[in-house]
Design a protein around this motif. Sequence first.
Motif, mmCIF file in Angstrom:
data_model
loop_
_atom_site.group_PDB
_atom_site.id
_atom_site.type_symbol
_atom_site.label_atom_id
_atom_site.label_comp_id
_atom_site.label_asym_id
_atom_site.label_seq_id
_atom_site.Cartn_x
_atom_site.Cartn_y
_atom_site.Cartn_z
ATOM 1 N N PRO A 253 0.877 -1.136 0.066
ATOM 2 C CA PRO A 253 0.022 0.038 0.051
ATOM 3 C C PRO A 253 0.945 1.218 0.105
ATOM 4 N N LEU A 254 2.035 1.235 0.586
ATOM 5 C CA LEU A 254 2.922 2.278 0.591
ATOM 6 C C LEU A 254 3.267 2.963 -0.943
ATOM 7 N N PHE A 255 3.576 2.040 -1.698
ATOM 8 C CA PHE A 255 3.819 1.982 -3.229
ATOM 9 C C PHE A 255 2.540 2.697 -3.923
ATOM 10 N N ALA A 256 1.352 1.978 -3.550
ATOM 11 C CA ALA A 256 0.342 2.499 -3.968
ATOM 12 C C ALA A 256 -0.084 4.143 -3.568
ATOM 13 N N SER A 257 0.402 4.280 -2.387
ATOM 14 C CA SER A 257 0.069 5.711 -1.845
ATOM 15 C C SER A 257 0.600 6.570 -2.701
ATOM 16 N N LEU A 258 2.057 6.394 -3.037
ATOM 17 C CA LEU A 258 2.709 7.278 -3.656
ATOM 18 C C LEU A 258 2.388 7.298 -5.027
ATOM 19 N N ALA A 259 1.996 6.194 -5.775
ATOM 20 C CA ALA A 259 1.469 6.319 -7.159
ATOM 21 C C ALA A 259 0.280 7.255 -7.153
ATOM 22 N N HIS A 260 -0.779 6.962 -6.225
ATOM 23 C CA HIS A 260 -1.932 7.981 -6.321
ATOM 24 C C HIS A 260 -1.718 9.514 -6.009
ATOM 25 N N ALA A 283 -4.777 8.253 -2.316
ATOM 26 C CA ALA A 283 -3.235 8.307 -1.666
ATOM 27 C C ALA A 283 -3.348 8.249 -0.165
ATOM 28 N N GLU A 284 -4.402 9.029 0.484
ATOM 29 C CA GLU A 284 -4.597 9.064 1.842
ATOM 30 C C GLU A 284 -4.792 7.577 2.346
ATOM 31 N N LYS A 285 -5.958 7.120 1.886
ATOM 32 C CA LYS A 285 -6.409 5.660 2.039
ATOM 33 C C LYS A 285 -5.432 4.745 2.096
ATOM 34 N N ALA A 286 -4.515 4.764 0.955
ATOM 35 C CA ALA A 286 -3.425 3.732 0.873
ATOM 36 C C ALA A 286 -2.434 3.987 2.074
ATOM 37 N N TRP A 287 -2.187 5.095 2.365
ATOM 38 C CA TRP A 287 -1.245 5.524 3.336
ATOM 39 C C TRP A 287 -1.733 4.919 4.807
ATOM 40 N N ASP A 288 -2.935 5.072 4.938
ATOM 41 C CA ASP A 288 -3.349 4.602 6.251
ATOM 42 C C ASP A 288 -3.300 2.924 6.431
ATOM 43 N N ARG A 289 -3.114 2.198 5.185
ATOM 44 C CA ARG A 289 -3.125 0.830 5.180
ATOM 45 C C ARG A 289 -1.815 0.072 5.217
ATOM 46 N N SER A 290 -0.662 1.151 5.145
ATOM 47 C CA SER A 290 0.494 0.756 4.773
ATOM 48 C C SER A 290 1.449 0.357 6.039
ATOM 49 N N GLU A 291 2.361 -0.463 5.992
ATOM 50 C CA GLU A 291 2.958 -0.786 7.175
ATOM 51 C C GLU A 291 4.479 -0.138 7.093
ATOM 52 N N THR A 292 4.735 0.895 7.999
ATOM 53 C CA THR A 292 6.200 1.607 7.832
ATOM 54 C C THR A 292 7.545 0.782 7.976
ATOM 55 N N GLN A 293 7.157 -0.296 8.943
ATOM 56 C CA GLN A 293 8.366 -1.143 8.946
ATOM 57 C C GLN A 293 8.824 -2.047 8.133
ATOM 58 N N THR A 294 7.905 -2.240 7.059
ATOM 59 C CA THR A 294 8.158 -3.341 5.877
ATOM 60 C C THR A 294 9.365 -2.941 5.257
ATOM 61 N N TRP A 295 10.181 -3.811 4.757
ATOM 62 C CA TRP A 295 11.346 -3.447 4.161
ATOM 63 C C TRP A 295 11.045 -3.025 2.743
ATOM 64 N N PRO A 297 13.055 -0.806 -0.892
ATOM 65 C CA PRO A 297 13.995 -0.187 -1.571
ATOM 66 C C PRO A 297 14.719 1.051 -0.829
ATOM 67 N N THR A 298 16.000 1.364 -0.822
ATOM 68 C CA THR A 298 16.653 2.333 -0.370
ATOM 69 C C THR A 298 15.944 3.788 -0.779
ATOM 70 N N TRP A 299 15.752 3.460 -2.041
ATOM 71 C CA TRP A 299 15.226 4.923 -2.605
ATOM 72 C C TRP A 299 13.921 5.185 -2.060
ATOM 73 N N MET A 300 12.954 4.168 -1.732
ATOM 74 C CA MET A 300 11.671 4.675 -1.299
ATOM 75 C C MET A 300 11.736 5.288 0.157
ATOM 76 N N ASN A 301 12.729 5.306 0.800
ATOM 77 C CA ASN A 301 12.645 5.898 2.297
ATOM 78 C C ASN A 301 12.493 7.245 2.229
ATOM 79 N N PHE A 302 12.178 7.782 1.403
ATOM 80 C CA PHE A 302 11.847 9.411 1.265
ATOM 81 C C PHE A 302 10.344 9.597 1.578
#
Length: 416
Positions: A253-260, A283-295, A297-302
């Motif tokens: 969902p974190l990738f989905a949030s960024l895409a939206h 984007a906001e709904k996908a963000w709420d579903r995301s897990e911040t502790q999931t591994w 790629p480094t470039w996605m850390n932003f």
Amino acid sequence: MGDNAALKQQIKALGLTQGELVKRMNSVLETLTGRYGTVSERTIHNLVTGKTSWPQAKMRAALEGVFGCTAEQLGFTPPRSAQRPARPEDSMRRRTLFAAATGSALGAAGMISSRPKVGSADLARLQASFDALVTADNVGDTSLEANALRLAERALYLQQEYTASDRVRSGLYLLSASFTSTAMWAAVDRHRITQAQRHRERAITLAGLSGDSSIQFRIWSHTAILALQRENFTEAVAAAAAARNSSITRKDPLFASLAHARSAGVHATAGDRTAALRSLKAAEKAWDRSETQTWRPTWMNFYDQAELDGLSAITHIHLGRYAEAEAATHRALAQLRPELRRNHVYYTAQLALTQLLQGDVEQACATALAVAGETTGRAEKTLSKFDAVLGRLTPDSREARSWREYRSNTPKGFNG
């Protein structure tokens, strides 16, 4: 005697300031001799203006290490007694100097090693180099594009010249794509459209060979931004959709949030208000579903809550919702991690623009002044919009005059 046009062009191509070129040449000399070099800004002045027509041997080595080509290709002419035929080992020597200049984890020795197989340890070292590039991007390193391309070349060299397992080969393609897409991003950020398009074509091929959906997502996301810079809104919408429909967005969902969130900005720029607001909500709904502790790629850390707010603000600006844009930018800046300096400068410039668009000239100029000396790429483009709006709203105000004076006296990188 006249200006060395070839050297000036190479400096411009790498986006180096005079001070950065001094540091990089001295670093190459330190690698080659064990002692930090003595190159100064006066040295650079003499090289660029043609006062030095044929540098000393150590200086030529430093130049070749930074730029990856011969002194002759950099516009210098050897005296007749110093002219020599090209030798096969020159290419390897410049490759070795390349490794020294970039400070890569593989180093020069890795480039000339005769070992027949590349393995997991080599991937780990290249990954460390990529992580360092991400850090450099976060602080706004202007040599990011050139360094990323050199590391991409190194990964491809290992791919072509060494034997490897299928897993390692996939990893090398992934790292090659990651380095090349970083070069693409650096060119996009600095509005170097032609270069960005060239990097994009190579990155797409490498990403396909890697089979990794996350790097394909990254490239399509940046393609959408590049298409907006070219004012090709149809392509921008299509590229944003390609990123949004990547398999990684269905898994994470974190990738989905960024895409939206990025789709929202694309739709807003293209004039589709309904689609933009719908994408923001997604984007906001996908963000709420995301897990911040999931591994990831480094470039996605932003990408975090601060970046989501910042991207939301961009959408609101294009929709003419300036109060909402200012509020979202304030939230972004309040939460932005200190190591993301480039984003801090960019969003501060954006905040100044939102304030100006609401008529708060004094506050807007004060906000812009806080980062005016640090802007490059998109942040500088935002301040150029700020200049235009200020000139249109209140060209003769005290704030406008002070701002123009400051801008005219602020140096903007190396000019020879």
